[in-house]
Enzyme design. Structure first.
Site, PDB file in Angstrom:
ATOM      1  N   GLY A   2       0.815  -1.222   0.000  1.00 15.80           N
ATOM      2  CA  GLY A   2       0.000   0.000   0.000  1.00 15.80           C
ATOM      3  C   GLY A   2       0.844   1.265   0.000  1.00 15.80           C
ATOM      4  O   GLY A   2       0.387   2.316  -0.454  1.00 15.80           O
ATOM      5  N   GLU A  18       2.344  -8.203  -1.882  1.00 14.13           N
ATOM      6  CA  GLU A  18       1.061  -8.767  -1.444  1.00 14.13           C
ATOM      7  C   GLU A  18       0.890 -10.237  -1.787  1.00 14.13           C
ATOM      8  O   GLU A  18       0.327 -11.005  -0.995  1.00 14.13           O
ATOM      9  CB  GLU A  18      -0.113  -7.953  -2.036  1.00 14.13           C
ATOM     10  CG  GLU A  18      -0.376  -6.636  -1.319  1.00 14.13           C
ATOM     11  CD  GLU A  18       0.389  -5.454  -1.893  1.00 14.13           C
ATOM     12  OE1 GLU A  18       1.455  -5.666  -2.501  1.00 14.13           O
ATOM     13  OE2 GLU A  18      -0.080  -4.315  -1.727  1.00 14.13           O
TER      14      GLU A  18
HETATM   15  N1  CO8 Z   1       2.238  -4.328   8.859  1.00 21.50           N
HETATM   16  C1  CO8 Z   1       2.399  -4.392  10.225  1.00 21.50           C
HETATM   17  N2  CO8 Z   1       3.598  -4.239  10.830  1.00 21.50           N
HETATM   18  C2  CO8 Z   1       4.658  -4.009  10.022  1.00 21.50           C
HETATM   19  C3  CO8 Z   1       4.552  -3.933   8.623  1.00 21.50           C
HETATM   20  C4  CO8 Z   1       3.266  -4.089   8.040  1.00 21.50           C
HETATM   21  N3  CO8 Z   1       3.046  -3.965   6.729  1.00 21.50           N
HETATM   22  N4  CO8 Z   1       5.783  -3.732   8.116  1.00 21.50           N
HETATM   23  C5  CO8 Z   1       6.617  -3.669   9.161  1.00 21.50           C
HETATM   24  N5  CO8 Z   1       5.944  -3.842  10.314  1.00 21.50           N
HETATM   25  C6  CO8 Z   1       6.464  -3.822  11.680  1.00 21.50           C
HETATM   26  C7  CO8 Z   1       7.186  -5.129  12.010  1.00 21.50           C
HETATM   27  O1  CO8 Z   1       6.270  -6.109  12.421  1.00 21.50           O
HETATM   28  C8  CO8 Z   1       8.127  -4.673  13.134  1.00 21.50           C
HETATM   29  O2  CO8 Z   1       7.361  -4.554  14.316  1.00 21.50           O
HETATM   30  P1  CO8 Z   1       7.906  -5.229  15.676  1.00 21.50           P
HETATM   31  O3  CO8 Z   1       9.179  -4.478  15.964  1.00 21.50           O
HETATM   32  O4  CO8 Z   1       6.806  -4.937  16.662  1.00 21.50           O
HETATM   33  O5  CO8 Z   1       8.145  -6.656  15.387  1.00 21.50           O
HETATM   34  C9  CO8 Z   1       8.492  -3.254  12.716  1.00 21.50           C
HETATM   35  O6  CO8 Z   1       7.497  -2.846  11.801  1.00 21.50           O
HETATM   36  C10 CO8 Z   1       9.840  -3.184  12.014  1.00 21.50           C
HETATM   37  O7  CO8 Z   1       9.784  -4.075  10.921  1.00 21.50           O
HETATM   38  P2  CO8 Z   1      10.890  -5.213  10.687  1.00 21.50           P
HETATM   39  O8  CO8 Z   1      11.496  -5.652  11.979  1.00 21.50           O
HETATM   40  O9  CO8 Z   1      10.285  -6.274   9.828  1.00 21.50           O
HETATM   41  O10 CO8 Z   1      11.976  -4.371   9.888  1.00 21.50           O
HETATM   42  P3  CO8 Z   1      13.008  -4.920   8.804  1.00 21.50           P
HETATM   43  O11 CO8 Z   1      13.912  -3.775   8.522  1.00 21.50           O
HETATM   44  O12 CO8 Z   1      13.603  -6.202   9.252  1.00 21.50           O
HETATM   45  O13 CO8 Z   1      12.141  -5.261   7.507  1.00 21.50           O
HETATM   46  C11 CO8 Z   1      10.465  -4.787   5.827  1.00 21.50           C
HETATM   47  C12 CO8 Z   1      11.510  -4.213   6.821  1.00 21.50           C
HETATM   48  C13 CO8 Z   1      11.199  -5.571   4.721  1.00 21.50           C
HETATM   49  C14 CO8 Z   1       9.725  -3.608   5.231  1.00 21.50           C
HETATM   50  C15 CO8 Z   1       9.522  -5.761   6.560  1.00 21.50           C
HETATM   51  O14 CO8 Z   1       9.033  -5.117   7.713  1.00 21.50           O
HETATM   52  C16 CO8 Z   1       8.347  -6.202   5.754  1.00 21.50           C
HETATM   53  O15 CO8 Z   1       8.487  -7.050   4.884  1.00 21.50           O
HETATM   54  N6  CO8 Z   1       7.130  -5.634   6.010  1.00 21.50           N
HETATM   55  C17 CO8 Z   1       5.910  -6.034   5.361  1.00 21.50           C
HETATM   56  C18 CO8 Z   1       5.786  -5.413   3.997  1.00 21.50           C
HETATM   57  C19 CO8 Z   1       4.542  -5.920   3.304  1.00 21.50           C
HETATM   58  O16 CO8 Z   1       4.357  -7.096   3.099  1.00 21.50           O
HETATM   59  N7  CO8 Z   1       3.646  -4.994   2.890  1.00 21.50           N
HETATM   60  C20 CO8 Z   1       2.424  -5.311   2.241  1.00 21.50           C
HETATM   61  C21 CO8 Z   1       1.304  -5.275   3.222  1.00 21.50           C
HETATM   62  S1  CO8 Z   1      -0.253  -5.709   2.490  1.00 21.50           S
HETATM   63  C22 CO8 Z   1      -0.741  -4.291   1.694  1.00 21.50           C
HETATM   64  O17 CO8 Z   1      -0.058  -3.295   1.708  1.00 21.50           O
HETATM   65  C23 CO8 Z   1      -2.051  -4.330   0.977  1.00 21.50           C
HETATM   66  C24 CO8 Z   1      -2.555  -2.923   0.623  1.00 21.50           C
HETATM   67  C25 CO8 Z   1      -3.840  -3.006  -0.125  1.00 21.50           C
HETATM   68  C26 CO8 Z   1      -5.062  -3.160   0.770  1.00 21.50           C
HETATM   69  C27 CO8 Z   1      -6.266  -3.449  -0.077  1.00 21.50           C
HETATM   70  C28 CO8 Z   1      -7.546  -2.817   0.425  1.00 21.50           C
HETATM   71  C29 CO8 Z   1      -8.752  -3.119  -0.458  1.00 21.50           C
END
Ligand code: CO8
Length: 257
Positions: A108, A131
């Site tokens: 997103g 996604e």
């Molecule tokens: N959602 C919730 N929490 C998140 C997200 C996320 N998308 N991304 C990061 N965080 C949180 C982690 O859980 C972590 O929290 P905690 O310290 O409490 O464990 C904190 O942020 C830091 O993240 P990381 O430790 O993972 O940090 P890294 O530097 O190791 O990694 C990344 C960074 C690569 C960005 C990794 O966090 C990641 O892969 N995040 C998810 C990215 C992702 O998959 N995004 C897609 C989400 S789905 C979406 O966007 C759909 C949108 C459309 C909706 C449709 C509506 C109709």
């Protein structure tokens, strides 16, 4: 506040502000984002917006996987609950918007950036639509805008594998306008924003509308829209000012009227 708004020199700064979750959108934040965009649209003093993310790690990591995705599932079939008007769906915003992309710009988050008009990235930016790796697809415009913006083969690779690309590759494929060192990100975004504030505001909005709406039309329909908007602009004070300033060899002072 998950969304910060500041207004200065006719530029609205909208900051995605949940750095502890890499600025991912939870439901409240999505509603706040919608409000901020509507406020920007309706504020006659504001000409251009810059959207950025708080902190240096992320522009936005997409929807919050832990809260937003379950919320969307719970409210399936209720777009009036799940989809407040924003730049990626439901809000016609003809004022220009610049994305200042710092760090991760995923899911997103990339969809927000795709709905902006200009994208400036810091060298540590990464872009992707992961996604499919979560068992869903982009749902805020990514499947549509990405392949309209960059070559289809590259869009397909990103969309179907979920793999990200770095800032340099994003520039090479035309996803971003410019890549700059991290500390130069906001100054560079402001330079674009200031340039977007200079021409006649009505003309800038008409040009955006013609481009965005036109891309959804046949060439003939697009040309008709262009003509309609052109003729509308001929009736504005800004047109008289722009033309007179040229003839009088001075800088125009546009009022947006
Ligand atoms: N959602 C919730 N929490 C998140 C997200 C996320 N998308 N991304 C990061 N965080 C949180 C982690 O859980 C972590 O929290 P905690 O310290 O409490 O464990 C904190 O942020 C830091 O993240 P990381 O430790 O993972 O940090 P890294 O530097 O190791 O990694 C990344 C960074 C690569 C960005 C990794 O966090 C990641 O892969 N995040 C998810 C990215 C992702 O998959 N995004 C897609 C989400 S789905 C979406 O966007 C759909 C949108 C459309 C909706 C449709 C509506 C109709």
């Amino acid at each position: 506040m998950d969304i910060l708004c500041e207004k200065k020199d006719r530029i609205a700064y909208i900051t995605l502000n949940r750095p502890e979750a890499l600025n991912s959108f939870n439901p409240d934040m999505l509603y706040e984002f919608s409000k901020a965009l509507i406020d920007f649209r309706d504020d006659d003093e504001m000409l251009t917006a810059i959207i950025t993310g708080a902190g240096s790690k992320a522009f936005c990591a997409g929807a919050d996987i832990k809260t937003m995705l379950p919320f969307l599932k719970e409210n399936r079939g209720k777009p009036w609950v799940t989809s407040p008007p924003t730049i990626f769906r439901g809000l016609d915003l003809w004022k220009p918007v610049v994305a200042a992309v710092n760090g991760a710009c995923l899911g997103g988050g990339l969809e927000v950036a795709l709905a902006c008009d200009v994208r400036v990235a810091s060298e540590n930016a990464r872009f992707g639509v992961p996604e499919v790796t979560l068992g869903v697809i982009p749902g805020w415009g990514g499947t549509q805008r990405l392949s309209r913006l960059i070559p289809r083969a590259i869009a397909a690779n990103l969309l179907l594998t979920g793999r990200p690309i770095n800032a340099e590759e994003a520039y090479r494929v035309g996803l971003v306008n410019q890549v700059v060192p991290e500390k130069e990100l906001m100054p560079a975004a402001e330079e674009y924003a200031k340039a977007l504030c200079k021409p006649g505001p009505q003309a800038v909005r008409a040009a955006k509308q013609a481009m965005v709406r036109g891309s959804e039309m046949s060439l003939n329909e697009g040309l008709a829209l262009e003509q309609t908007l052109f003729e509308f602009l001929l009736g504005t004070e800004d047109y008289e000012e722009g033309k007179n300033a040229f003839v009088e060899k001075r800088k125009p002072v546009f009022k947006g009227k």
